[in-house]
Design a protein around this motif. Structure first.
Motif, PDB file in Angstrom:
ATOM      1  N   GLU A   1      39.878  44.985  42.566  1.00  0.00           N
ATOM      2  CA  GLU A   1      39.537  45.639  43.833  1.00  0.00           C
ATOM      3  C   GLU A   1      38.080  45.391  44.205  1.00  0.00           C
ATOM      4  O   GLU A   1      37.747  45.242  45.369  1.00  0.00           O
ATOM      5  CB  GLU A   1      39.823  47.145  43.740  1.00  0.00           C
ATOM      6  CG  GLU A   1      41.297  47.449  43.626  1.00  0.00           C
ATOM      7  CD  GLU A   1      41.573  48.937  43.559  1.00  0.00           C
ATOM      8  OE1 GLU A   1      40.682  49.741  43.921  1.00  0.00           O
ATOM      9  OE2 GLU A   1      42.688  49.301  43.129  1.00  0.00           O
ATOM     10  N   SER A   2      37.213  45.325  43.202  1.00  0.00           N
ATOM     11  CA  SER A   2      35.779  45.182  43.466  1.00  0.00           C
ATOM     12  C   SER A   2      35.262  43.756  43.251  1.00  0.00           C
ATOM     13  O   SER A   2      34.231  43.382  43.800  1.00  0.00           O
ATOM     14  CB  SER A   2      34.991  46.111  42.545  1.00  0.00           C
ATOM     15  OG  SER A   2      35.118  45.674  41.199  1.00  0.00           O
ATOM     16  N   GLY A   3      35.962  42.989  42.414  1.00  0.00           N
ATOM     17  CA  GLY A   3      35.474  41.657  42.071  1.00  0.00           C
ATOM     18  C   GLY A   3      34.365  41.693  41.046  1.00  0.00           C
ATOM     19  O   GLY A   3      33.725  40.680  40.780  1.00  0.00           O
ATOM     20  N   GLY A   4      34.135  42.846  40.437  1.00  0.00           N
ATOM     21  CA  GLY A   4      33.024  43.004  39.503  1.00  0.00           C
ATOM     22  C   GLY A   4      33.351  42.668  38.055  1.00  0.00           C
ATOM     23  O   GLY A   4      32.476  42.695  37.207  1.00  0.00           O
ATOM     24  N   GLU A   5      34.599  42.338  37.765  1.00  0.00           N
ATOM     25  CA  GLU A   5      34.980  42.020  36.394  1.00  0.00           C
ATOM     26  C   GLU A   5      34.426  40.653  35.983  1.00  0.00           C
ATOM     27  O   GLU A   5      34.070  39.846  36.823  1.00  0.00           O
ATOM     28  CB  GLU A   5      36.512  41.993  36.249  1.00  0.00           C
ATOM     29  CG  GLU A   5      37.182  43.335  36.493  1.00  0.00           C
ATOM     30  CD  GLU A   5      37.396  43.644  37.974  1.00  0.00           C
ATOM     31  OE1 GLU A   5      37.829  44.760  38.269  1.00  0.00           O
ATOM     32  OE2 GLU A   5      37.125  42.776  38.829  1.00  0.00           O
ATOM     33  N   GLU A   6      34.401  40.437  34.679  1.00  0.00           N
ATOM     34  CA  GLU A   6      33.899  39.148  34.185  1.00  0.00           C
ATOM     35  C   GLU A   6      34.916  38.049  34.487  1.00  0.00           C
ATOM     36  O   GLU A   6      36.110  38.211  34.264  1.00  0.00           O
ATOM     37  CB  GLU A   6      33.636  39.213  32.690  1.00  0.00           C
ATOM     38  CG  GLU A   6      33.084  37.911  32.160  1.00  0.00           C
ATOM     39  CD  GLU A   6      32.428  38.035  30.804  1.00  0.00           C
ATOM     40  OE1 GLU A   6      31.628  37.155  30.468  1.00  0.00           O
ATOM     41  OE2 GLU A   6      32.712  39.011  30.099  1.00  0.00           O
ATOM     42  N   LEU A   7      34.421  36.928  34.978  1.00  0.00           N
ATOM     43  CA  LEU A   7      35.273  35.789  35.298  1.00  0.00           C
ATOM     44  C   LEU A   7      35.639  35.044  34.020  1.00  0.00           C
ATOM     45  O   LEU A   7      34.797  34.809  33.165  1.00  0.00           O
ATOM     46  CB  LEU A   7      34.556  34.850  36.273  1.00  0.00           C
ATOM     47  CG  LEU A   7      35.375  33.697  36.836  1.00  0.00           C
ATOM     48  CD1 LEU A   7      36.577  34.214  37.628  1.00  0.00           C
ATOM     49  CD2 LEU A   7      34.503  32.831  37.740  1.00  0.00           C
ATOM     50  N   LEU A   8      36.913  34.699  33.898  1.00  0.00           N
ATOM     51  CA  LEU A   8      37.406  33.968  32.738  1.00  0.00           C
ATOM     52  C   LEU A   8      37.853  32.583  33.172  1.00  0.00           C
ATOM     53  O   LEU A   8      38.090  32.326  34.348  1.00  0.00           O
ATOM     54  CB  LEU A   8      38.588  34.710  32.110  1.00  0.00           C
ATOM     55  CG  LEU A   8      38.349  36.158  31.704  1.00  0.00           C
ATOM     56  CD1 LEU A   8      39.638  36.804  31.235  1.00  0.00           C
ATOM     57  CD2 LEU A   8      37.282  36.237  30.622  1.00  0.00           C
TER      58      LEU A   8
END
Length: 185
Positions: free
Chosen positions: A139-146
């Motif tokens: 929802e926020s796009g704040g997670e770590e990109l894998l």
């Protein structure tokens, strides 16, 4: 032959000795390298390197020693790679014997597939009946990109040297969780 290449040859230095010194100098050369699409080093930059100059006999002795030792290290690396290949084959065989039931002593006389023969009493289902795609998205796009690779599996993008454009926002990207099977087209 190439445009913009610096071709050099030894004047009064043992060529093998000079090669080892230059190989050891790569980090110093890269620190002064310039270029927009690739690192370039000029003949002047190479010419400004300070290179130790023992007498030619000593250079030859050093080069001979380094030839022997690097060949020995290369042989050890080759043995290590051969060992890792044997371990990988053993692992593959272990998984196959586990998946097809032979490790449990079941007679494998039934269906044939990528997994070998299976015991007659085992059921085989299509994967679509065993998995579901999780629709959860950020929802926020704040997670770590894998990132996912057939070689390294799923890893943090920050730990990889990936030359791809990043989107302005990762909002709406799919979320994955430990234990998920991740497939990248």
């Amino acid at each position: 032959i190439g445009r913009g290449l610096a071709a050099i040859s030894a004047k009064t230095t043992n060529e093998r000795f000079l090669g080892y010194v230059l190989l050891h100098s790569v980090p110093a050369l890269l620190s002064v390298a310039t270029g927009s699409t690739y690192d370039a080093v000029s003949a002047d930059q190479i010419g400004s390197l300070r290179i130790p100059q023992p007498d030619l006999q000593t250079q030859s002795v050093i080069a001979d020693y380094l030839d022997r030792e690097t060949a020995r290290i290369d042989r050890l690396i080759g043995k290590r790679e051969a060992f890792l290949n044997v371990v990988a084959e053993k692992r593959t065989a272990l998984v196959e014997h586990s998946v097809n039931g032979t490790i449990l002593g079941f007679p494998c006389e039934g269906q044939q597939g990528w997994f070998g023969r299976l015991p007659r009493h085992w059921q085989v289902l299509r994967a679509k009946f065993l998995f579901r795609e999780r629709p959860t998205r950020s929802e926020s796009g704040g997670e770590e990109l894998l990132t996912v690779s057939h070689i390294t599996g799923v890893t943090r993008r920050s730990q990889k040297d990936v030359n791809m454009f990043l989107a302005e926002s990762m909002e709406g990207y799919k979320l994955v969780y430990r234990g998920d099977v991740v497939i990248n087209t």
